[in-house]
Design a protein around this motif. Structure first.
Motif, PDB file in Angstrom:
ATOM      1  N   ASN A   1       0.884  -1.279  -0.028  1.00  0.00           N
ATOM      2  CA  ASN A   1      -0.072   0.067   0.132  1.00  0.00           C
ATOM      3  C   ASN A   1       0.853   1.244  -0.069  1.00  0.00           C
ATOM      4  O   ASN A   1       0.622   2.171  -0.631  1.00  0.00           O
ATOM      5  N   ASP A   2       1.950   1.188   0.793  1.00  0.00           N
ATOM      6  CA  ASP A   2       2.796   2.386   0.820  1.00  0.00           C
ATOM      7  C   ASP A   2       3.505   2.685  -0.305  1.00  0.00           C
ATOM      8  O   ASP A   2       3.413   3.776  -0.773  1.00  0.00           O
ATOM      9  N   GLU A   3       4.049   1.441  -1.273  1.00  0.00           N
ATOM     10  CA  GLU A   3       4.592   1.800  -2.675  1.00  0.00           C
ATOM     11  C   GLU A   3       3.387   2.207  -3.543  1.00  0.00           C
ATOM     12  O   GLU A   3       3.626   3.375  -4.262  1.00  0.00           O
ATOM     13  N   LEU A   4       2.230   1.911  -3.429  1.00  0.00           N
ATOM     14  CA  LEU A   4       1.147   2.386  -4.295  1.00  0.00           C
ATOM     15  C   LEU A   4       0.923   3.988  -3.798  1.00  0.00           C
ATOM     16  O   LEU A   4       0.632   4.787  -4.884  1.00  0.00           O
ATOM     17  N   ILE A   5       0.751   4.415  -2.485  1.00  0.00           N
ATOM     18  CA  ILE A   5       0.705   5.701  -2.250  1.00  0.00           C
ATOM     19  C   ILE A   5       1.782   6.499  -2.714  1.00  0.00           C
ATOM     20  O   ILE A   5       1.523   7.724  -3.310  1.00  0.00           O
TER      21      ILE A   5
ATOM     22  N   ALA B   1       3.711   6.295  -5.167  1.00  0.00           N
ATOM     23  CA  ALA B   1       3.957   6.297  -6.654  1.00  0.00           C
ATOM     24  C   ALA B   1       2.511   7.038  -7.207  1.00  0.00           C
ATOM     25  O   ALA B   1       2.550   7.599  -8.268  1.00  0.00           O
ATOM     26  N   GLY B   2       1.631   7.472  -6.390  1.00  0.00           N
ATOM     27  CA  GLY B   2       0.509   8.195  -6.562  1.00  0.00           C
ATOM     28  C   GLY B   2      -0.404   7.746  -7.427  1.00  0.00           C
ATOM     29  O   GLY B   2      -1.203   8.381  -8.137  1.00  0.00           O
ATOM     30  N   VAL B   3      -0.665   6.320  -7.379  1.00  0.00           N
ATOM     31  CA  VAL B   3      -1.517   5.543  -8.059  1.00  0.00           C
ATOM     32  C   VAL B   3      -2.916   5.040  -7.455  1.00  0.00           C
ATOM     33  O   VAL B   3      -3.810   4.510  -7.856  1.00  0.00           O
ATOM     34  N   LEU B   4      -2.992   5.003  -6.105  1.00  0.00           N
ATOM     35  CA  LEU B   4      -3.762   4.421  -5.310  1.00  0.00           C
ATOM     36  C   LEU B   4      -5.023   5.497  -5.038  1.00  0.00           C
ATOM     37  O   LEU B   4      -4.744   6.440  -4.521  1.00  0.00           O
ATOM     38  N   LEU B   5      -6.155   4.915  -5.466  1.00  0.00           N
ATOM     39  CA  LEU B   5      -7.400   5.685  -5.389  1.00  0.00           C
ATOM     40  C   LEU B   5      -8.154   5.298  -4.069  1.00  0.00           C
ATOM     41  O   LEU B   5      -8.730   5.998  -3.082  1.00  0.00           O
ATOM     42  N   ALA B   6      -8.265   4.070  -3.796  1.00  0.00           N
ATOM     43  CA  ALA B   6      -9.161   3.448  -2.706  1.00  0.00           C
ATOM     44  C   ALA B   6      -8.490   1.915  -2.798  1.00  0.00           C
ATOM     45  O   ALA B   6      -8.187   1.272  -3.375  1.00  0.00           O
ATOM     46  N   ALA B   7      -8.680   1.595  -1.324  1.00  0.00           N
ATOM     47  CA  ALA B   7      -8.386  -0.154  -1.182  1.00  0.00           C
ATOM     48  C   ALA B   7      -9.325  -0.583   0.171  1.00  0.00           C
ATOM     49  O   ALA B   7      -9.300   0.601   1.107  1.00  0.00           O
ATOM     50  N   GLU B   8      -9.901  -1.521  -0.036  1.00  0.00           N
ATOM     51  CA  GLU B   8     -10.650  -1.925   0.784  1.00  0.00           C
ATOM     52  C   GLU B   8     -10.602  -3.570   0.896  1.00  0.00           C
ATOM     53  O   GLU B   8     -10.408  -4.416   0.149  1.00  0.00           O
ATOM     54  N   GLY B   9     -10.634  -4.116   2.323  1.00  0.00           N
ATOM     55  CA  GLY B   9     -10.659  -5.641   2.253  1.00  0.00           C
ATOM     56  C   GLY B   9     -12.214  -6.086   2.634  1.00  0.00           C
ATOM     57  O   GLY B   9     -13.025  -5.128   2.957  1.00  0.00           O
ATOM     58  N   LEU B  10     -12.583  -7.129   2.192  1.00  0.00           N
ATOM     59  CA  LEU B  10     -13.815  -7.678   2.290  1.00  0.00           C
ATOM     60  C   LEU B  10     -13.979  -8.793   3.526  1.00  0.00           C
ATOM     61  O   LEU B  10     -13.077  -9.650   3.276  1.00  0.00           O
ATOM     62  N   ASP B  11     -15.067  -8.488   4.258  1.00  0.00           N
ATOM     63  CA  ASP B  11     -15.091  -9.454   5.242  1.00  0.00           C
ATOM     64  C   ASP B  11     -15.316 -10.948   4.694  1.00  0.00           C
ATOM     65  O   ASP B  11     -15.954 -11.233   3.720  1.00  0.00           O
ATOM     66  N   PRO B  12     -14.323 -11.948   5.265  1.00  0.00           N
ATOM     67  CA  PRO B  12     -14.730 -13.113   4.666  1.00  0.00           C
ATOM     68  C   PRO B  12     -16.100 -14.127   4.868  1.00  0.00           C
ATOM     69  O   PRO B  12     -16.487 -15.109   4.491  1.00  0.00           O
ATOM     70  N   GLU B  13     -16.684 -13.385   5.844  1.00  0.00           N
ATOM     71  CA  GLU B  13     -18.074 -14.009   6.253  1.00  0.00           C
ATOM     72  C   GLU B  13     -19.068 -13.819   5.188  1.00  0.00           C
ATOM     73  O   GLU B  13     -19.025 -13.020   4.624  1.00  0.00           O
ATOM     74  N   PRO B  14     -19.957 -14.892   5.007  1.00  0.00           N
ATOM     75  CA  PRO B  14     -20.887 -14.805   3.719  1.00  0.00           C
ATOM     76  C   PRO B  14     -21.825 -13.651   3.865  1.00  0.00           C
ATOM     77  O   PRO B  14     -22.235 -13.081   5.073  1.00  0.00           O
ATOM     78  N   GLY B  15     -22.177 -12.934   2.764  1.00  0.00           N
ATOM     79  CA  GLY B  15     -22.853 -11.711   2.575  1.00  0.00           C
ATOM     80  C   GLY B  15     -24.046 -12.217   2.236  1.00  0.00           C
ATOM     81  O   GLY B  15     -24.751 -13.144   2.585  1.00  0.00           O
ATOM     82  N   VAL B  16     -24.829 -11.275   1.482  1.00  0.00           N
ATOM     83  CA  VAL B  16     -26.479 -11.337   1.183  1.00  0.00           C
ATOM     84  C   VAL B  16     -26.383 -11.241  -0.230  1.00  0.00           C
ATOM     85  O   VAL B  16     -25.740 -10.564  -0.860  1.00  0.00           O
ATOM     86  N   VAL B  17     -27.109 -12.001  -0.825  1.00  0.00           N
ATOM     87  CA  VAL B  17     -27.426 -11.978  -2.360  1.00  0.00           C
ATOM     88  C   VAL B  17     -28.872 -11.665  -2.749  1.00  0.00           C
ATOM     89  O   VAL B  17     -29.627 -12.030  -2.087  1.00  0.00           O
ATOM     90  N   VAL B  18     -28.932 -10.610  -3.558  1.00  0.00           N
ATOM     91  CA  VAL B  18     -30.207 -10.233  -3.800  1.00  0.00           C
ATOM     92  C   VAL B  18     -30.289 -10.708  -5.573  1.00  0.00           C
ATOM     93  O   VAL B  18     -29.556 -10.270  -6.654  1.00  0.00           O
ATOM     94  N   ASP B  19     -31.067 -11.636  -5.801  1.00  0.00           N
ATOM     95  CA  ASP B  19     -31.259 -12.435  -7.125  1.00  0.00           C
ATOM     96  C   ASP B  19     -32.424 -11.760  -7.590  1.00  0.00           C
ATOM     97  O   ASP B  19     -33.493 -11.884  -7.249  1.00  0.00           O
ATOM     98  N   PHE B  20     -32.225 -11.071  -8.899  1.00  0.00           N
ATOM     99  CA  PHE B  20     -33.146 -10.346  -9.787  1.00  0.00           C
ATOM    100  C   PHE B  20     -34.110 -11.296 -10.666  1.00  0.00           C
ATOM    101  O   PHE B  20     -34.699 -10.797 -11.536  1.00  0.00           O
TER     102      PHE B  20
ATOM    103  N   ARG C   1       1.338  -7.626 -10.238  1.00  0.00           N
ATOM    104  CA  ARG C   1       2.411  -8.570 -10.246  1.00  0.00           C
ATOM    105  C   ARG C   1       3.338  -8.366  -8.863  1.00  0.00           C
ATOM    106  O   ARG C   1       3.983  -9.174  -8.403  1.00  0.00           O
ATOM    107  N   ARG C   2       3.283  -6.925  -8.484  1.00  0.00           N
ATOM    108  CA  ARG C   2       3.979  -6.571  -7.087  1.00  0.00           C
ATOM    109  C   ARG C   2       3.314  -6.825  -6.021  1.00  0.00           C
ATOM    110  O   ARG C   2       4.001  -6.640  -4.837  1.00  0.00           O
ATOM    111  N   ALA C   3       2.024  -7.192  -6.025  1.00  0.00           N
ATOM    112  CA  ALA C   3       1.002  -7.419  -4.904  1.00  0.00           C
ATOM    113  C   ALA C   3       1.773  -8.322  -4.018  1.00  0.00           C
ATOM    114  O   ALA C   3       2.272  -9.420  -4.536  1.00  0.00           O
ATOM    115  N   PRO C   4       1.546  -8.464  -2.639  1.00  0.00           N
ATOM    116  CA  PRO C   4       1.976  -9.380  -1.720  1.00  0.00           C
ATOM    117  C   PRO C   4       1.481 -10.844  -2.279  1.00  0.00           C
ATOM    118  O   PRO C   4       0.338 -10.987  -2.450  1.00  0.00           O
ATOM    119  N   SER C   5       2.415 -11.750  -2.228  1.00  0.00           N
ATOM    120  CA  SER C   5       2.087 -13.084  -2.494  1.00  0.00           C
ATOM    121  C   SER C   5       1.940 -14.046  -1.375  1.00  0.00           C
ATOM    122  O   SER C   5       2.608 -14.087  -0.380  1.00  0.00           O
TER     123      SER C   5
END
Length: 138
Positions: A33-37, A39-58, A96-100
């Motif tokens: 994240n520090d490298e992205l910041i 370099a001036g290319v990071l606009l947003a970053a968020e993690g997603l909770d691993p717990e199941p979410g909700v699905v809206v089926d249309f 490619r440079r993201a943590p592996s």
């Protein structure tokens, strides 16, 4: 151009992360994240909770709302980045440079469309543009 990097993991990757040293994970992601910041290319970053979410089926009327899982996918979206870069190739290079974290992890790269790509004489596009300008997004 904006690109979204979507971190995905399979059951194999999720199992590997369950035993990972969380401090080391935070350190590797923080350095990236520090490298992205810087370099001036990071606009947003968020993690997603691993717990199941909700699905809206249309496919039904009214839409059917159910608790997860996420349909037939075999991978879980773990988080995302929005980058402002010059090209698709630059987005790929940042991915490619993201943590592996080893086998079972992938990063999907998708271009994000912008409001400038839609008909500018459309009433709804004009309203959205006004909102984006008022919130400092444009």
């Amino acid at each position: 151009m904006k690109y979204m990097l979507i971190w995905r993991s399979s059951d194999e990757g999720n199992a590997a992360m369950a035993g990972a040293d969380f401090e080391k994970v935070l350190e590797s992601v923080g350095r990236y994240n520090d490298e992205l910041i810087r370099a001036g290319v990071l606009l947003a970053a968020e993690g997603l909770d691993p717990e199941p979410g909700v699905v809206v089926d249309f496919s039904t009327e009214p839409p059917l709302v159910t608790d997860g899982p996420y349909g037939e996918t075999k991978e879980l979206f773990g988080g995302f980045y929005i980058l402002q870069v010059a090209s698709r190739e630059e987005a790929i290079e940042w991915a490619r440079r993201a943590p592996s974290f080893g086998p079972g992890f992938k990063t999907e790269i998708r271009r994000v469309t912008t409001i400038d790509e839609f008909p500018q004489d459309n009433e709804w596009i004009q309203k959205e543009r006004a909102w984006r300008e008022s919130t400092g997004q444009l």
